[in-house]
Design a protein around this motif. Sequence first.
Motif, PDB file in Angstrom:
ATOM      1  N   PRO A   1      21.032  80.445  62.048  1.00  7.81           N
ATOM      2  CA  PRO A   1      21.520  80.873  63.363  1.00  7.81           C
ATOM      3  C   PRO A   1      22.998  80.554  63.567  1.00  7.81           C
ATOM      4  O   PRO A   1      23.715  81.321  64.200  1.00  7.81           O
ATOM      5  N   PHE A   2      23.451  79.443  63.009  1.00  4.62           N
ATOM      6  CA  PHE A   2      24.854  79.050  63.146  1.00  4.62           C
ATOM      7  C   PHE A   2      25.746  80.125  62.507  1.00  4.62           C
ATOM      8  O   PHE A   2      26.708  80.612  63.117  1.00  4.62           O
ATOM      9  N   ALA A   3      25.383  80.529  61.285  1.00  3.37           N
ATOM     10  CA  ALA A   3      26.169  81.555  60.605  1.00  3.37           C
ATOM     11  C   ALA A   3      26.082  82.876  61.369  1.00  3.37           C
ATOM     12  O   ALA A   3      27.069  83.601  61.481  1.00  3.37           O
ATOM     13  N   TYR A   4      24.919  83.138  61.933  1.00  2.00           N
ATOM     14  CA  TYR A   4      24.746  84.390  62.675  1.00  2.00           C
ATOM     15  C   TYR A   4      25.604  84.409  63.941  1.00  2.00           C
ATOM     16  O   TYR A   4      26.295  85.397  64.208  1.00  2.00           O
ATOM     17  N   VAL A   5      25.586  83.302  64.706  1.00  4.21           N
ATOM     18  CA  VAL A   5      26.403  83.302  65.920  1.00  4.21           C
ATOM     19  C   VAL A   5      27.889  83.323  65.574  1.00  4.21           C
ATOM     20  O   VAL A   5      28.672  83.937  66.283  1.00  4.21           O
ATOM     21  N   ASN A   6      28.258  82.701  64.442  1.00  6.62           N
ATOM     22  CA  ASN A   6      29.649  82.804  63.999  1.00  6.62           C
ATOM     23  C   ASN A   6      30.016  84.263  63.752  1.00  6.62           C
ATOM     24  O   ASN A   6      31.118  84.702  64.099  1.00  6.62           O
ATOM     25  N   ALA A   7      29.082  85.000  63.136  1.00  2.45           N
ATOM     26  CA  ALA A   7      29.353  86.412  62.851  1.00  2.45           C
ATOM     27  C   ALA A   7      29.502  87.212  64.140  1.00  2.45           C
ATOM     28  O   ALA A   7      30.404  88.038  64.273  1.00  2.45           O
ATOM     29  N   ILE A   8      28.614  86.934  65.116  1.00  2.00           N
ATOM     30  CA  ILE A   8      28.683  87.658  66.390  1.00  2.00           C
ATOM     31  C   ILE A   8      29.986  87.337  67.112  1.00  2.00           C
ATOM     32  O   ILE A   8      30.650  88.213  67.660  1.00  2.00           O
ATOM     33  N   GLU A   9      30.366  86.047  67.072  1.00  5.41           N
ATOM     34  CA  GLU A   9      31.587  85.662  67.769  1.00  5.41           C
ATOM     35  C   GLU A   9      32.821  86.224  67.079  1.00  5.41           C
ATOM     36  O   GLU A   9      33.825  86.534  67.733  1.00  5.41           O
ATOM     37  N   ASP A  10      32.725  86.385  65.762  1.00 11.47           N
ATOM     38  CA  ASP A  10      33.811  87.024  65.019  1.00 11.47           C
ATOM     39  C   ASP A  10      33.879  88.506  65.387  1.00 11.47           C
ATOM     40  O   ASP A  10      34.964  89.067  65.570  1.00 11.47           O
TER      41      ASP A  10
END
Lengths: 395, 143
Positions: free
Chosen positions: A73-82
């Motif tokens: 989830p951390f990597a996923y939210v990083n992707a969304i925020e990017d």
Amino acid sequence: MSHKVIIPIGPYHPLQEEPEFFRLYIEGERVIDIDIVIGYNHRGIEELSEHKHFDQVAYLVERICGICSTSHPFAYVNAIEDLAHIQVPERALYIRTIIAEMERIHSHLLWLGLAGHFIGYNTVWMWAWRYREPILDCFEMITGNRNHYAMMKPGGVRRDILEEHISPLKKTLDELNKATDMFYGAVVDDPVIKARLKGIGILTKEQARNWCVVGPTARASGIDIDVRRDDPYGAYDRVDFNVIVEKEGDIFAKTLVRIKELYESIRIIRQCLDKMPKGEIETKIKEIPAGEGIGRVEAPRGECFHYVRSDGTNRPIRHKIRAPSYMNVASNKIAAVGGTISDAAITLAAVDPCYCCTERCSVIRKKDNQKLLTGWDLIKLSQEKTEKLKKEMGL
Amino acid sequence: MNLKLKALTKSIWVFHAACSPCNNCDIEVLDLLTPRYDVERFGIILAGSVRHADALLVTGVPNYKTAQRIKKLYEQAPKPCFVIAVGSCACGRNMFRESYNSPCNLDEIIPVDIYISGCPPKPEAMIAGIVKLIKKVGSSKGY
């Protein structure tokens, strides 16, 4: 001597991320080749994610792996925020970092315990898992669940770390620091562990680079990579920590890297708790525009990578995930070949898609006589070797 | 209750089969064996082969590759054999219901005796589940 024997291992492993299937080709005692078959754990998560909206996907990717259930989830939210260029509140970044590091502690302790079990040191297993429990208690206190914390959401975190959580967490960290001293001493001073792990399953720097391994596996082979330092996310650029690198590339080095990383994780959490500012824990997101974003996270096993593409609706139209074990498992092909069968259990476990092989594993002679060797037998072989070594050393 | 069942409820040997789980129920099952919960005091241990086991503990959602294997495992188990479904995935496929790789529920493949839901269930919940199972078997005549 020249009987070529094939040992199928798996596909069921109670401890692994993926029930994998290994086929070991044996000549005498030596492993001469290995086949790795995966796909027993395929649940179609990338496809499922394209049918869920952005908030739901965070829950879905959490269930990729139960041990690194914050990394995905951390990597996923990083992707969304990017993708959406979202500014996350400072406090949320610190909370994310604390949770991610707590997870690294619990994951490394889990590996340490299992590694102990494989070489016949069940005491190490019990001790390591005993010290894992207080960390899980802290997780339960902060997030409400022992595993699958559901802390990450695009734009922030779901729960705050309250004032009354901080002192029990600090106390747990103090105890854990002492426990880590004990583990460090036990591993470094113990002649039997040294004899079992030193020079076994070597992955040289060259090989590690060729097989693109990541995380502790790469760092134990002398490759100095760590996403936390190289491409900081969360609050990692605001805290001070060392990247642990060992040169030898054998299992002993991998163990050392993981134990030393425990100290670093404890340091990071302490710094975060001290520096954490007060304030909001999430930014409200109105809409996610069309575009694409990537997110990288240093999971306990290595770099975890998520790519999300959006067309302006409320669902991702493509979600690509690359987990660290994808790279690391393949390196078993180098590490296990040339070793003995009794070392195979620990070698295949060393990259931490923890391998245990409790169940079905049968030795089948190529032509006529069939002999059955269960998974326990394989572990027993490994444990017997430790006993033999102990006797030889007069312990 | 016949002798066989009476013996079965005394110290249950469990064979743990993971059919594409996320590994979380699995580590919680192992957690049961470590010092805090230590179910070995009740005689519950993990068996190395399903042929030695009294109960088949299944975690995870069956997919095309594992569904046939889990059926084979159940056929190999000596009967009577309890089947314990641990976790929401094994109970009802959780969020993988719509997945293209998940053909059916676990209880459509093999008969399940007890469902322990949760994602993952706490170790206490698992112990409570086993206790309920033993009580249920103890009170029933036929099973």
